[in-house]
Write a protein that holds these residues in place. Sequence first.
Motif, PDB file in Angstrom:
ATOM      1  N   CYS A  93       0.737  -1.199  -0.017  1.00 53.91           N
ATOM      2  CA  CYS A  93      -0.040   0.229  -0.140  1.00 53.91           C
ATOM      3  C   CYS A  93       0.917   1.228  -0.177  1.00 53.91           C
ATOM      4  O   CYS A  93       1.886   1.445   0.693  1.00 53.91           O
ATOM      5  CB  CYS A  93      -0.792  -0.068   1.369  1.00 53.91           C
ATOM      6  N   LYS A 152      -0.796   4.269   0.401  1.00 51.21           N
ATOM      7  CA  LYS A 152      -1.774   5.373   0.760  1.00 51.21           C
ATOM      8  C   LYS A 152      -1.537   5.981   2.437  1.00 51.21           C
ATOM      9  O   LYS A 152      -1.478   7.038   2.504  1.00 51.21           O
ATOM     10  CB  LYS A 152      -3.006   4.826   0.956  1.00 51.21           C
ATOM     11  N   PHE A 153      -0.626   5.333   3.179  1.00 52.40           N
ATOM     12  CA  PHE A 153      -0.068   5.618   4.335  1.00 52.40           C
ATOM     13  C   PHE A 153      -1.327   6.172   5.061  1.00 52.40           C
ATOM     14  O   PHE A 153      -1.111   7.577   5.457  1.00 52.40           O
ATOM     15  CB  PHE A 153       0.882   6.505   4.386  1.00 52.40           C
ATOM     16  N   CYS A 154      -2.280   5.773   5.371  1.00 54.57           N
ATOM     17  CA  CYS A 154      -3.416   6.298   6.326  1.00 54.57           C
ATOM     18  C   CYS A 154      -2.495   6.404   7.591  1.00 54.57           C
ATOM     19  O   CYS A 154      -1.906   5.442   7.882  1.00 54.57           O
ATOM     20  CB  CYS A 154      -4.598   5.279   6.571  1.00 54.57           C
ATOM     21  N   PHE A 163      -3.050   5.750  10.643  1.00 59.39           N
ATOM     22  CA  PHE A 163      -3.340   4.717  11.775  1.00 59.39           C
ATOM     23  C   PHE A 163      -2.818   3.447  11.463  1.00 59.39           C
ATOM     24  O   PHE A 163      -2.591   2.756  12.299  1.00 59.39           O
ATOM     25  CB  PHE A 163      -4.915   4.371  11.857  1.00 59.39           C
ATOM     26  N   CYS A 164      -2.247   3.089  10.093  1.00 58.89           N
ATOM     27  CA  CYS A 164      -2.249   1.990   9.654  1.00 58.89           C
ATOM     28  C   CYS A 164      -0.637   1.453   9.362  1.00 58.89           C
ATOM     29  O   CYS A 164       0.155   2.112   8.817  1.00 58.89           O
ATOM     30  CB  CYS A 164      -2.919   1.536   8.276  1.00 58.89           C
ATOM     31  N   VAL A 194       0.091  -1.312   7.549  1.00 60.84           N
ATOM     32  CA  VAL A 194       0.273  -1.943   6.426  1.00 60.84           C
ATOM     33  C   VAL A 194       1.363  -1.568   5.530  1.00 60.84           C
ATOM     34  O   VAL A 194       1.951  -2.480   4.819  1.00 60.84           O
ATOM     35  CB  VAL A 194      -1.149  -2.203   5.433  1.00 60.84           C
ATOM     36  N   PRO A 195       1.286  -0.364   5.103  1.00 62.15           N
ATOM     37  CA  PRO A 195       2.740   0.252   3.958  1.00 62.15           C
ATOM     38  C   PRO A 195       3.754  -0.236   4.485  1.00 62.15           C
ATOM     39  O   PRO A 195       4.689  -0.364   3.821  1.00 62.15           O
ATOM     40  CB  PRO A 195       2.379   1.553   4.207  1.00 62.15           C
ATOM     41  N   GLN A 243      -4.229  -5.687  -0.597  1.00 58.67           N
ATOM     42  CA  GLN A 243      -4.358  -4.407   0.532  1.00 58.67           C
ATOM     43  C   GLN A 243      -5.214  -3.352  -0.064  1.00 58.67           C
ATOM     44  O   GLN A 243      -6.104  -2.431   0.639  1.00 58.67           O
ATOM     45  CB  GLN A 243      -3.165  -4.044   1.028  1.00 58.67           C
ATOM     46  N   ASN A 244      -4.904  -2.798  -1.309  1.00 53.87           N
ATOM     47  CA  ASN A 244      -5.863  -1.967  -2.219  1.00 53.87           C
ATOM     48  C   ASN A 244      -6.078  -2.598  -3.425  1.00 53.87           C
ATOM     49  O   ASN A 244      -5.582  -2.144  -4.584  1.00 53.87           O
ATOM     50  CB  ASN A 244      -4.877  -0.871  -2.421  1.00 53.87           C
ATOM     51  N   HIS A 277     -10.597   0.660  -1.953  1.00 53.80           N
ATOM     52  CA  HIS A 277     -10.259   1.790  -1.296  1.00 53.80           C
ATOM     53  C   HIS A 277     -11.376   2.786  -2.183  1.00 53.80           C
ATOM     54  O   HIS A 277     -11.268   2.748  -3.333  1.00 53.80           O
ATOM     55  CB  HIS A 277      -8.899   2.361  -1.346  1.00 53.80           C
ATOM     56  N   ARG A 296      -7.033   9.917   4.758  1.00 50.98           N
ATOM     57  CA  ARG A 296      -7.662   8.617   3.831  1.00 50.98           C
ATOM     58  C   ARG A 296      -8.069   9.165   2.425  1.00 50.98           C
ATOM     59  O   ARG A 296      -8.284   8.422   1.671  1.00 50.98           O
ATOM     60  CB  ARG A 296      -9.042   8.465   4.556  1.00 50.98           C
TER      61      ARG A 296
HETATM   62 FE1  SF4 Z   1      -3.532   1.305   2.973  1.00 52.52          FE
HETATM   63 FE2  SF4 Z   1      -5.894   0.482   3.922  1.00 52.52          FE
HETATM   64 FE3  SF4 Z   1      -3.867   0.707   5.628  1.00 52.52          FE
HETATM   65 FE4  SF4 Z   1      -5.033   2.905   4.465  1.00 52.52          FE
HETATM   66  S1  SF4 Z   1      -5.878   1.343   5.703  1.00 52.52           S
HETATM   67  S2  SF4 Z   1      -2.966   2.395   4.869  1.00 52.52           S
HETATM   68  S3  SF4 Z   1      -5.343   2.256   2.297  1.00 52.52           S
HETATM   69  S4  SF4 Z   1      -4.056  -0.894   3.796  1.00 52.52           S
END
Ligand code: SF4
Length: 446
Positions: A158, A160-162, A164-165, A167-168, A202-203, A240, A279
């Motif tokens: 990912c 997008k670097f939300c 809180f997340c 995953v990236p 993830q996206n 997303h 977001r």
């Molecule tokens: Fe990426 Fe989804 Fe995490 Fe946002 S919530 S950083 S879009 S994986």
Amino acid sequence: MDKKVFIKTFGCQMNVYDSNRIFETVNKIGYNKTEKYEEADCYILNTCHIRDKAKEKVYHEIGRLKKSFKFKKKPIVVVTGCVAQAENKEMLSREPYIDIVIGPQSYHKINEIIKSYAYQKKKEEITDFDTIEKFNYLSKIKNNNSNISSFLTIQEGCDKFCSFCVVPYTRGPEYSRPFEQIIKEAKELIKNGTKEIILLGQNVNAYYYLDKKRIFRLSDIIMELEKLSDLKRIRYTTSHPKDMTEDLINCYKNSKKLMTLVHLPVQTGSNNILKLMNRKHKIEDYFSIYKKLKKINKNIKFSSDFIVGYPGETDQDFNDTLNLINNIEFINSYSFIFSSRPGTKAANLKLIDEKVTGERLKIIQSKLFESQIKRNKSLEGKEIEVLVENQMKDRFKLFGRTKCMTSVIFEGEKKNIGNIVKVKINGSNQNSLFGKIKLNQDKKVA
Ligand code: SF4
Ligand code: SAM
Ligand code: F3S
């Protein structure tokens, strides 16, 4: 010698897919699957880092394992997944019982590392982002999954670097697998008996693959799968809002196999919080997607993920989320309390009082559950189409899912597994529907 591997999986569907691919990989060096961890020669823990206490859960699991093997030869202990990526070397020093740590983009190296450990007992940690090599390697190992409903990863990572997340950081940058590689794997699954493919990423709707000047998007994969006659259903997750492009929206017009549940996480109903979360979409954008899809097919349903108690969330922001839920009927949705994750932008923000967030979670969940119960109740007495996935453990009932992913438990014969059948619904609760297969279905529902 017959060697056995036990794989325990936490986290999202992608981890489930990965665990299957990991098994097929280690199978090449002689490991057969066992469901009993006590008999494992190799114990693999595929971990998730998305919310709090993930790390502690892993050490707890290893502690239990240690106890069980106190008087036996220790298995090779491998930690994979997102905690492995986030914690990397530290895991080996904190828990000497762990032998190998492998991050999600290095699974193609697992056999080499296990063999080398078995030979030299040298502990190893590999957390490189080698996504291209990983998929090239794995695409040469046949996907032997024979579930009626199977996952197929098309995109990973990912950008997008939300705020809180994790995953990236744990899955790395966005990567889309080559189109042909995906279709080949889909055909393998269908040959094994798969009737439903759930495309994963993830996206997932950010899928973008360029080949000889042609651009392939998720919509191209869906329309290509549409042509495969033995495949009955197509789904994708997680998408997303920013990547809900017109071509994808049009698939709901053009594809008969694309299911009518759109899982589109919104996280919050407040534009202020969406901005703080980074977001990259507004509530107005979400509504616009909703309206476009409903215009194409009014039976399309939405499901979502919600985070409550993001730092700075006021009563008004929370009310905006409740308003959104009042305006859009969400089914099969998830809600979580914000969990501060190390390394993310929101990691050091001041948390909202625990009592307040607990209360907000209760309110949102009761609303979501209430509408879920209402919807399931409204299906009682109706006949609905169900893809039969398997027999329940008690062997008396069958299990399947509706177009909108709701579980259905019903009476019927085993020969129906893999078919889409009509089930008369005679009961329901929050999560499931109950019923009886309609007899004399001379023609299978396509
Ligand atoms: Fe990426 Fe989804 Fe995490 Fe946002 S919530 S950083 S879009 S994986
Ligand atoms: N890519 C998806 C998206 O854009 O929404 C989400 C993937 S994430 C694996 C699944 C869900 O976990 C998110 O939608 C979010 O609701 C939740 N989540 C992620 N990080 C979280 C955190 N720090 N605290 C609470 N929930 C979180
Ligand atoms: Fe968890 Fe990693 Fe999936 S953090 S939710 S296993 S992408």
